[in-house]
Design a protein around this motif. Sequence first.
Motif, PDB file in Angstrom:
ATOM      1  N   SER A   1     -11.785  45.622  32.249  1.00  0.00           N
ATOM      2  CA  SER A   1     -10.887  46.002  33.310  1.00  0.00           C
ATOM      3  C   SER A   1     -11.376  46.736  34.306  1.00  0.00           C
ATOM      4  O   SER A   1     -10.618  46.838  35.375  1.00  0.00           O
ATOM      5  CB  SER A   1      -9.872  46.968  32.371  1.00  0.00           C
ATOM      6  OG  SER A   1     -10.681  48.013  31.981  1.00  0.00           O
ATOM      7  N   MET A   2     -12.567  46.906  34.360  1.00  0.00           N
ATOM      8  CA  MET A   2     -13.304  47.618  35.598  1.00  0.00           C
ATOM      9  C   MET A   2     -14.036  46.378  36.396  1.00  0.00           C
ATOM     10  O   MET A   2     -14.756  46.966  37.401  1.00  0.00           O
ATOM     11  CB  MET A   2     -14.371  48.568  34.755  1.00  0.00           C
ATOM     12  CG  MET A   2     -13.867  49.785  34.241  1.00  0.00           C
ATOM     13  SD  MET A   2     -15.039  50.775  33.645  1.00  0.00           S
ATOM     14  CE  MET A   2     -15.901  51.368  34.881  1.00  0.00           C
ATOM     15  N   GLN A   3     -14.013  45.296  36.021  1.00  0.00           N
ATOM     16  CA  GLN A   3     -14.775  44.267  36.753  1.00  0.00           C
ATOM     17  C   GLN A   3     -14.330  44.020  37.978  1.00  0.00           C
ATOM     18  O   GLN A   3     -13.045  43.831  38.342  1.00  0.00           O
ATOM     19  CB  GLN A   3     -14.669  42.986  35.868  1.00  0.00           C
ATOM     20  CG  GLN A   3     -15.827  41.879  36.426  1.00  0.00           C
ATOM     21  CD  GLN A   3     -15.894  40.636  35.464  1.00  0.00           C
ATOM     22  OE1 GLN A   3     -15.210  40.706  34.856  1.00  0.00           O
ATOM     23  NE2 GLN A   3     -16.907  39.839  35.849  1.00  0.00           N
ATOM     24  N   GLY A   4     -15.095  44.228  39.002  1.00  0.00           N
ATOM     25  CA  GLY A   4     -14.897  44.121  40.402  1.00  0.00           C
ATOM     26  C   GLY A   4     -14.074  45.512  40.988  1.00  0.00           C
ATOM     27  O   GLY A   4     -13.858  45.457  42.312  1.00  0.00           O
ATOM     28  N   SER A   5     -13.901  46.473  40.244  1.00  0.00           N
ATOM     29  CA  SER A   5     -13.422  47.737  40.767  1.00  0.00           C
ATOM     30  C   SER A   5     -14.129  48.912  40.552  1.00  0.00           C
ATOM     31  O   SER A   5     -13.931  49.947  41.260  1.00  0.00           O
ATOM     32  CB  SER A   5     -11.953  47.782  39.969  1.00  0.00           C
ATOM     33  OG  SER A   5     -12.223  47.791  38.876  1.00  0.00           O
ATOM     34  N   HIS A   6     -15.296  48.828  39.846  1.00  0.00           N
ATOM     35  CA  HIS A   6     -16.020  50.169  39.448  1.00  0.00           C
ATOM     36  C   HIS A   6     -17.049  50.429  40.717  1.00  0.00           C
ATOM     37  O   HIS A   6     -17.510  49.344  41.329  1.00  0.00           O
ATOM     38  CB  HIS A   6     -16.632  49.989  38.063  1.00  0.00           C
ATOM     39  CG  HIS A   6     -17.709  49.157  38.017  1.00  0.00           C
ATOM     40  ND1 HIS A   6     -17.698  47.757  38.199  1.00  0.00           N
ATOM     41  CD2 HIS A   6     -19.024  49.299  38.116  1.00  0.00           C
ATOM     42  CE1 HIS A   6     -18.806  47.096  38.104  1.00  0.00           C
ATOM     43  NE2 HIS A   6     -19.668  47.934  37.997  1.00  0.00           N
ATOM     44  N   VAL A   7     -17.386  51.624  40.802  1.00  0.00           N
ATOM     45  CA  VAL A   7     -18.387  51.742  41.771  1.00  0.00           C
ATOM     46  C   VAL A   7     -19.962  51.635  41.076  1.00  0.00           C
ATOM     47  O   VAL A   7     -20.195  52.231  40.145  1.00  0.00           O
ATOM     48  CB  VAL A   7     -18.454  53.270  42.449  1.00  0.00           C
ATOM     49  CG1 VAL A   7     -19.508  53.743  43.275  1.00  0.00           C
ATOM     50  CG2 VAL A   7     -17.125  53.477  43.111  1.00  0.00           C
ATOM     51  N   CYS A   8     -20.890  50.676  41.658  1.00  0.00           N
ATOM     52  CA  CYS A   8     -21.966  50.427  41.031  1.00  0.00           C
ATOM     53  C   CYS A   8     -23.233  51.394  41.214  1.00  0.00           C
ATOM     54  O   CYS A   8     -23.189  51.867  42.467  1.00  0.00           O
ATOM     55  CB  CYS A   8     -22.579  49.106  41.692  1.00  0.00           C
ATOM     56  SG  CYS A   8     -21.688  47.495  40.882  1.00  0.00           S
TER      57      CYS A   8
END
Length: 260
Positions: free
Chosen positions: A156-163
């Motif tokens: 659900s965090m793929q592509g949207s979380h801050v690395c």
Amino acid sequence: MADDEGFVSASSAELEQQDDAVAESVRNKGLMEYGCEHYRRRCKLVAPCCGEVFWCRHCHNQVKDDSEQDPKKRHTLDRKQVQEVVCALCSCRQPVAEHCSSCGVRFGAYSCLQCNFFDDVTAKQQFHCNDCGICRVGGRSNFFHCSTCNCCYSTSMQGSHVCVTNSMHQNCPVCCEFLFDSIRPIAVLPCGHTIHQECHSDLMTHNTMTCPLCLKCILGQAERARMWRYYDDQVRDTPMPEEYRNLKVGCHTLADSFCC
């Protein structure tokens, strides 16, 4: 089927099925009956560091690290270094394997020989992540490995979380427990830093709304909007004294400055 004398005999396939059923019964003997407060399993680990036998690394660390009074004797167990196990059913000490070499019992309904990890509770949906190098829970299809953060996150965090580089390869900023292989649930803050969910809740309980590491706001978007509306009301109802007007202050969340 019947032979020439009328006796009924089983086919080779039927005999093979019977043998498989017997073997499976032996392998499943003692399922969920052994283990510790951390795991249900049918073998104990022989710690190569001290030579003592424990159900798991957490049991070892509680005795040899957390409860050890002499700082010079404190140490933790690296389960990947374990070479031997002791069968919980027949007490046979033997090299690490999935099954007991003496009684044939399976040491765990889930077994990972890369991690020397055994667990009878498969409802956790354990899986081994080659990139992390350890076993995770929650089902492989529900997680992805972020190469920058160097850990597994929910899809659900793929592509949207801050690395954040090696985000979990550090201690929790609240309780100081190492996060990467912690068995306690972990929360990923909007800024990308990680913290135990329990510790995050404690921060919120004490009205701490910023990340302990970067001081950025840790509230979700909806909660943050409510907070800013509250502050806007406070500013409107409490005019800034003349000597402090147009004073610039910094905002860690917005990485910008603005006038009061």
